[in-house]
Design a protein around this motif. Structure first.
Motif, PDB file in Angstrom:
ATOM      1  N   VAL A 254       0.871  -1.117   0.070  1.00  0.00           N
ATOM      2  CA  VAL A 254      -0.030   0.011  -0.042  1.00  0.00           C
ATOM      3  C   VAL A 254       0.757   1.437   0.086  1.00  0.00           C
ATOM      4  O   VAL A 254       1.898   1.288   0.957  1.00  0.00           O
ATOM      5  CB  VAL A 254      -0.992   0.053   1.331  1.00  0.00           C
ATOM      6  CG1 VAL A 254      -1.675   1.278   1.246  1.00  0.00           C
ATOM      7  CG2 VAL A 254      -1.882  -1.110   1.419  1.00  0.00           C
ATOM      8  N   PRO A 255       0.522   2.132  -0.974  1.00  0.00           N
ATOM      9  CA  PRO A 255       1.617   3.308  -0.942  1.00  0.00           C
ATOM     10  C   PRO A 255       1.645   4.031   0.357  1.00  0.00           C
ATOM     11  O   PRO A 255       0.639   4.321   0.871  1.00  0.00           O
ATOM     12  CB  PRO A 255       0.859   4.199  -2.183  1.00  0.00           C
ATOM     13  CG  PRO A 255       0.052   3.167  -2.796  1.00  0.00           C
ATOM     14  CD  PRO A 255      -0.336   2.163  -1.943  1.00  0.00           C
TER      15      PRO A 255
ATOM     16  N   ASN B 145       2.715   4.103   9.110  1.00  0.00           N
ATOM     17  CA  ASN B 145       2.542   5.042   8.130  1.00  0.00           C
ATOM     18  C   ASN B 145       3.507   5.926   8.109  1.00  0.00           C
ATOM     19  O   ASN B 145       4.653   6.058   8.923  1.00  0.00           O
ATOM     20  CB  ASN B 145       0.945   5.660   8.148  1.00  0.00           C
ATOM     21  CG  ASN B 145       0.953   6.337   9.527  1.00  0.00           C
ATOM     22  OD1 ASN B 145       1.897   6.631  10.209  1.00  0.00           O
ATOM     23  ND2 ASN B 145      -0.303   6.798   9.982  1.00  0.00           N
TER      24      ASN B 145
ATOM     25  N   ALA C 231      -5.103   6.382   3.045  1.00  0.00           N
ATOM     26  CA  ALA C 231      -5.249   6.603   1.260  1.00  0.00           C
ATOM     27  C   ALA C 231      -4.523   5.485   0.709  1.00  0.00           C
ATOM     28  O   ALA C 231      -3.461   4.834   0.823  1.00  0.00           O
ATOM     29  CB  ALA C 231      -4.486   8.090   0.959  1.00  0.00           C
ATOM     30  N   GLY C 232      -5.333   4.902  -0.290  1.00  0.00           N
ATOM     31  CA  GLY C 232      -4.656   3.971  -1.368  1.00  0.00           C
ATOM     32  C   GLY C 232      -4.731   2.424  -0.747  1.00  0.00           C
ATOM     33  O   GLY C 232      -4.547   1.487  -1.306  1.00  0.00           O
ATOM     34  N   ALA C 233      -5.454   2.480   0.590  1.00  0.00           N
ATOM     35  CA  ALA C 233      -5.907   1.098   1.187  1.00  0.00           C
ATOM     36  C   ALA C 233      -7.115   0.379   0.165  1.00  0.00           C
ATOM     37  O   ALA C 233      -7.797   1.081  -0.179  1.00  0.00           O
ATOM     38  CB  ALA C 233      -6.212   1.265   2.502  1.00  0.00           C
TER      39      ALA C 233
END
Length: 304
Positions: free
Chosen positions: A13-14, A30, A87-89
């Protein structure tokens, strides 16, 4: 042998760095340095992480933990920062993800017992003690103890057993002050949760907590309740109206899974080095139902 039958590859994930794949939870960090904890639908039994998933299990564990954290917030702080989806998950992470403080974790399973069963019963039958604490004669499987007791354990890796240890051993490992804080917090949280569960017709027989220290700020580090809390994975919940000391109690947990794995139907010998087989659909459905039933009885909320 034990561990994962099929160890999953971590998702990329980004903005997140994968830290650990546990029996049930995947842990990421994160960019802010916070922990991202994702509860999967994996099921473990007899030190194996099974190849079958229990639909919605991770969401039940997460939502029940969040409910309990709210009930306990006046007793002890918890590690939850947010439940926002990173975000992006992937969309599947919704409802099963917590953004948490990065704590200095105490390497002890903080176990509270109000009833005698499991490994505590085994030790009691041998020596009339649990974790070195003397208990009265005449107790049997499912007996309520005279008062709740703190019975810590070492934290094991995936595929290994937690080992019960004495309070004195905990004090030697983490220091007398930390051991005393653990015992006080564990028994206070257990007693609050036991009373809440009892009002809802459920016996909280025993449970395990994880704690860590929040060293943010200039003051003394603060003991914080972490990981999951008071779920069917970390606790023994029994229906109060069926409680009968002297036998194994029906429970809201993975008992359907354990019973099937040790039955002739599974064809599995848990003493062998062979991994357990996939679960049949009816066992998966019954287990999912028990987790949801525990959630609904405890919270008073409808899962669907």
């Amino acid at each position: 042998m034990s561990g994962f039958v099929e160890k999953p590859e971590p998702l990329q994930v980004p903005g997140l760095v994968h830290l650990h794949t546990g029996k049930v939870r995947d842990l990421y960090r994160n960019e802010a340095g916070d922990l991202v904890m994702v509860a999967t639908d994996r099921m473990s039994a007899y030190d194996w992480v099974l190849p079958s998933l229990i639909p919605d299990k991770g969401r039940v564990l997460t939502q029940l933990s969040l409910w309990w954290f709210e009930q306990l917030r006046d007793l002890i702080p918890n590690h939850v920062i947010s439940t926002d989806l990173p975000a992006g998950a992937p969309a599947d992470w919704a409802g099963r993800t917590m953004i948490c403080k990065n704590l200095d974790m105490v390497p002890v399973e903080a176990v509270a017992r109000g009833y005698l069963t499991g490994s505590g019963l085994v030790e009691y039958n041998e020596s009339r003690t649990v974790c070195g604490l003397a208990l009265p004669e005449g107790l049997e499987d499912g007996s309520e103890l005279p008062a709740p007791i703190f019975t810590p354990a070492t934290k094991a890796e995936v595929g290994e057993h937690d080992e019960n240890v004495s309070y004195e051993e905990v004090a030697r490992q983490v220091g007398a002050d930390t051991a005393a804080q653990l015992r006080q917090a564990t028994l206070a949280v257990y007693s609050r949760a036991r009373d809440i569960a009892r009002e809802r017709g459920i016996i909280l027989a025993d449970t395990k907590f994880e704690f860590g220290f929040d060293k943010a700020g200039d003051g003394e580090p603060t003991l914080v309740l972490a990981d999951e809390v008071l779920t069917p994975d970390s606790s023994r919940f029994w229906p109060a109206d069926q409680w009968q000391p002297g036998r194994a109690q029906p429970s809201y947990d993975k008992q359907f899974v354990r019973d099937w794995l040790t039955s002739p139907a599974s064809g599995w010998d848990r003493k062998s080095e062979q991994p357990p087989p996939a679960l049949p659909d009816d066992v998966v459905a019954a287990t999912r139902g028990k987790y949801i039933e525990a959630y609904e009885l405890l919270t008073g909320l409808s899962w669907e």
